[in-house]
Motif scaffolding. Structure first.
Motif, PDB file in Angstrom:
ATOM      1  N   LYS A  40      -5.797 -40.825  -2.491  1.00 50.16           N
ATOM      2  CA  LYS A  40      -4.888 -41.380  -3.505  1.00 50.16           C
ATOM      3  C   LYS A  40      -4.875 -40.555  -4.787  1.00 50.16           C
ATOM      4  CE  LYS A  40      -7.160 -45.257  -3.690  1.00 50.16           C
ATOM      5  NZ  LYS A  40      -8.270 -44.921  -2.765  1.00 50.16           N
ATOM      6  N   SER A  41      -6.041 -40.339  -5.359  1.00 54.20           N
ATOM      7  CA  SER A  41      -6.104 -39.608  -6.632  1.00 54.20           C
ATOM      8  C   SER A  41      -5.739 -38.141  -6.458  1.00 54.20           C
ATOM      9  CB  SER A  41      -7.498 -39.743  -7.254  1.00 54.20           C
ATOM     10  OG  SER A  41      -7.724 -41.077  -7.675  1.00 54.20           O
ATOM     11  N   THR A  42      -6.084 -37.566  -5.307  1.00 56.63           N
ATOM     12  CA  THR A  42      -5.676 -36.187  -5.030  1.00 56.63           C
ATOM     13  C   THR A  42      -4.158 -36.076  -5.009  1.00 56.63           C
ATOM     14  OG1 THR A  42      -7.678 -35.751  -3.746  1.00 56.63           O
ATOM     15  CG2 THR A  42      -5.808 -34.294  -3.372  1.00 56.63           C
ATOM     16  N   LEU A  43      -3.517 -37.032  -4.372  1.00 55.75           N
ATOM     17  CA  LEU A  43      -2.057 -37.029  -4.313  1.00 55.75           C
ATOM     18  C   LEU A  43      -1.470 -37.167  -5.716  1.00 55.75           C
ATOM     19  CD1 LEU A  43       0.018 -39.011  -1.663  1.00 55.75           C
ATOM     20  CD2 LEU A  43       0.892 -38.417  -3.910  1.00 55.75           C
ATOM     21  N   LEU A  44      -2.037 -38.074  -6.523  1.00 53.44           N
ATOM     22  CA  LEU A  44      -1.524 -38.260  -7.878  1.00 53.44           C
ATOM     23  C   LEU A  44      -1.686 -36.984  -8.706  1.00 53.44           C
ATOM     24  CD1 LEU A  44      -0.371 -40.798  -9.498  1.00 53.44           C
ATOM     25  CD2 LEU A  44      -2.579 -40.765 -10.664  1.00 53.44           C
ATOM     26  N   ARG A  45      -2.850 -36.350  -8.605  1.00 50.78           N
ATOM     27  CA  ARG A  45      -3.076 -35.115  -9.365  1.00 50.78           C
ATOM     28  C   ARG A  45      -2.159 -33.994  -8.887  1.00 50.78           C
ATOM     29  NH1 ARG A  45      -8.561 -36.729  -8.754  1.00 50.78           N
ATOM     30  NH2 ARG A  45      -8.869 -35.184  -7.108  1.00 50.78           N
ATOM     31  N   MET A  46      -1.770 -34.040  -7.620  1.00 50.12           N
ATOM     32  CA  MET A  46      -0.815 -33.067  -7.093  1.00 50.12           C
ATOM     33  C   MET A  46       0.532 -33.187  -7.815  1.00 50.12           C
ATOM     34  SD  MET A  46      -1.192 -30.908  -4.343  1.00 50.12           S
ATOM     35  CE  MET A  46      -2.275 -31.733  -3.209  1.00 50.12           C
ATOM     36  N   LEU A  47       0.892 -34.410  -8.208  1.00 49.70           N
ATOM     37  CA  LEU A  47       2.192 -34.635  -8.841  1.00 49.70           C
ATOM     38  C   LEU A  47       2.268 -34.067 -10.258  1.00 49.70           C
ATOM     39  CD1 LEU A  47       2.881 -38.335  -7.725  1.00 49.70           C
ATOM     40  CD2 LEU A  47       3.501 -36.204  -6.558  1.00 49.70           C
ATOM     41  N   VAL A  48       1.112 -33.880 -10.888  1.00 48.11           N
ATOM     42  CA  VAL A  48       1.096 -33.341 -12.251  1.00 48.11           C
ATOM     43  C   VAL A  48       0.593 -31.902 -12.287  1.00 48.11           C
ATOM     44  CG1 VAL A  48      -1.213 -34.138 -12.924  1.00 48.11           C
ATOM     45  CG2 VAL A  48       0.607 -34.046 -14.650  1.00 48.11           C
ATOM     46  N   GLY A  49       0.315 -31.340 -11.113  1.00 47.20           N
ATOM     47  CA  GLY A  49      -0.118 -29.952 -11.036  1.00 47.20           C
ATOM     48  C   GLY A  49      -1.569 -29.722 -11.369  1.00 47.20           C
ATOM     49  N   LEU A  50      -2.392 -30.768 -11.300  1.00 43.15           N
ATOM     50  CA  LEU A  50      -3.833 -30.603 -11.467  1.00 43.15           C
ATOM     51  C   LEU A  50      -4.500 -30.228 -10.150  1.00 43.15           C
ATOM     52  CD1 LEU A  50      -4.585 -33.651 -13.796  1.00 43.15           C
ATOM     53  CD2 LEU A  50      -4.422 -31.233 -14.441  1.00 43.15           C
ATOM     54  N   GLU A  51      -3.822 -30.480  -9.063  1.00 39.93           N
ATOM     55  CA  GLU A  51      -4.217 -30.009  -7.734  1.00 39.93           C
ATOM     56  C   GLU A  51      -3.028 -29.262  -7.154  1.00 39.93           C
ATOM     57  OE1 GLU A  51      -7.088 -30.363  -6.188  1.00 39.93           O
ATOM     58  OE2 GLU A  51      -8.123 -31.936  -7.313  1.00 39.93           O
ATOM     59  N   TRP A  52      -3.322 -28.380  -6.208  1.00 37.03           N
ATOM     60  CA  TRP A  52      -2.249 -27.588  -5.612  1.00 37.03           C
ATOM     61  C   TRP A  52      -2.392 -27.631  -4.100  1.00 37.03           C
ATOM     62  CZ3 TRP A  52       1.169 -26.503  -9.151  1.00 37.03           C
ATOM     63  CH2 TRP A  52       2.274 -25.714  -8.793  1.00 37.03           C
ATOM     64  N   PRO A  53      -1.294 -27.794  -3.365  1.00 41.04           N
ATOM     65  CA  PRO A  53      -1.413 -27.894  -1.911  1.00 41.04           C
ATOM     66  C   PRO A  53      -1.868 -26.579  -1.272  1.00 41.04           C
ATOM     67  CG  PRO A  53       0.900 -27.847  -2.557  1.00 41.04           C
ATOM     68  CD  PRO A  53       0.112 -27.933  -3.816  1.00 41.04           C
ATOM     69  N   ASP A 154       9.842 -38.617 -18.313  1.00 41.64           N
ATOM     70  CA  ASP A 154      10.605 -39.212 -17.213  1.00 41.64           C
ATOM     71  C   ASP A 154       9.699 -40.000 -16.271  1.00 41.64           C
ATOM     72  OD1 ASP A 154      13.095 -37.892 -17.941  1.00 41.64           O
ATOM     73  OD2 ASP A 154      12.158 -36.050 -17.224  1.00 41.64           O
ATOM     74  N   VAL A 155       8.432 -39.567 -16.180  1.00 40.76           N
ATOM     75  CA  VAL A 155       7.505 -40.096 -15.175  1.00 40.76           C
ATOM     76  C   VAL A 155       6.209 -40.537 -15.853  1.00 40.76           C
ATOM     77  CG1 VAL A 155       6.191 -39.564 -13.083  1.00 40.76           C
ATOM     78  CG2 VAL A 155       8.441 -38.528 -13.425  1.00 40.76           C
ATOM     79  N   LEU A 156       5.654 -41.642 -15.368  1.00 39.04           N
ATOM     80  CA  LEU A 156       4.313 -42.080 -15.753  1.00 39.04           C
ATOM     81  C   LEU A 156       3.433 -42.073 -14.508  1.00 39.04           C
ATOM     82  CD1 LEU A 156       4.815 -45.162 -18.111  1.00 39.04           C
ATOM     83  CD2 LEU A 156       3.773 -42.973 -18.717  1.00 39.04           C
ATOM     84  N   LEU A 157       2.303 -41.377 -14.587  1.00 38.74           N
ATOM     85  CA  LEU A 157       1.312 -41.353 -13.514  1.00 38.74           C
ATOM     86  C   LEU A 157       0.059 -42.043 -14.034  1.00 38.74           C
ATOM     87  CD1 LEU A 157       1.689 -37.625 -12.348  1.00 38.74           C
ATOM     88  CD2 LEU A 157       2.941 -39.631 -11.529  1.00 38.74           C
TER      89      LEU A 157
END
Length: 246
Positions: A40-53, A154-157
């Protein structure tokens, strides 16, 4: 707003995300739920660019996420974690104004926006002069939310935004935040371990297990038509107070 296609992310031998396909609709609230370690948190961090696929693609507003575009992207995204993630050496107003100051906003503009958001998030004006250690848990969370909203993103995470709060404060903040989300009409993605909280907030619930999406859809669909026994058990795993005192 977001489209993820076959997103993979590994930490050594462990797969945090394993072929995730997900569309997050603009203007809606999406809750990511699942057991610990589900991704869950990995996916969320992916949305803000704190993680990269490691493989796959994340698209924001129709365009692939790129590292060189992250500074501009993050101005369109508000990010909130438990306790607000506040800097202890800054008072609440200083925490709220941090990014706006970096972007060169005038003091008058910062003060006006801070006052507007403090009223919107029901934070007393005198709390803005206090340091994080002098604030209650609910106040720290409100300051974190104000900071996330400062640039009108535009977005809240939100990553477990209410997880550390006592039940009464959490209940009140849930009601206030849902009303706020409805009023602002922003795209909201939140991570929570609380199933009732996910159902309370979300238009769409995404249930993950071992880095994969097991089922997604309106909360009622996961309750009434679970995809498998795991979904059925997970959605009904929390005991009510009435059940606990029998």
């Amino acid at each position: 707003m977001y489209d993820l296609h076959q997103v993979h992310r590994r930490y050594g031998p462990a797969a945090a995300l394993d072929g995730v396909d997900l569309r997050i609709a603009p203007g809606a609230t999406t809750a990511l739920i699942g057991p610990s370690g589900a991704g869950k948190s990995t996916l969320l961090r992916m949305l803000v660019g704190l993680e990269w696929p490691d493989a796959g693609e994340v698209r924001f507003d129709g365009a692939p996420l790129r590292r060189d575009a992250l500074p501009a992207l993050r101005r369109r995204i508000g990010y909130v974690i438990q306790e607000g993630g506040l800097f202890p050496h800054l008072d609440a107003a200083g925490n709220v104004a941090l990014l706006a100051r970096t972007l060169g906003w005038s003091r008058a503009r910062i003060q006006a926006r801070t006052a507007e958001l403090a009223a919107l998030c029901q934070l007393p004006a005198d709390a803005l002069r206090r340091y994080p250690a002098e604030l209650s848990g609910g106040q720290r969370q409100r300051v974190g939310l104000i900071r996330a909203l400062m640039l009108d993103p535009d977005v809240l995470l939100l990553d477990e935004p209410l997880g550390a709060l006592d039940p009464i404060v959490r209940h009140d903040l849930q009601a206030q935040m849902r009303a706020l989300f409805a009023r602002l009409g922003k795209t909201v993605v939140l991570v929570t371990h609380d199933i009732a909280e996910a159902v309370w907030f979300a238009d769409t619930v995404v249930l993950l297990r071992a880095g994969r999406i097991v089922q997604q859809g309106p909360p009622r669909a996961l309750l009434d038509a679970p995809a498998d026994d795991f979904v059925r058990a997970f959605m009904r795993a929390q005991r009510s107070v009435d059940e606990a005192v029998r």
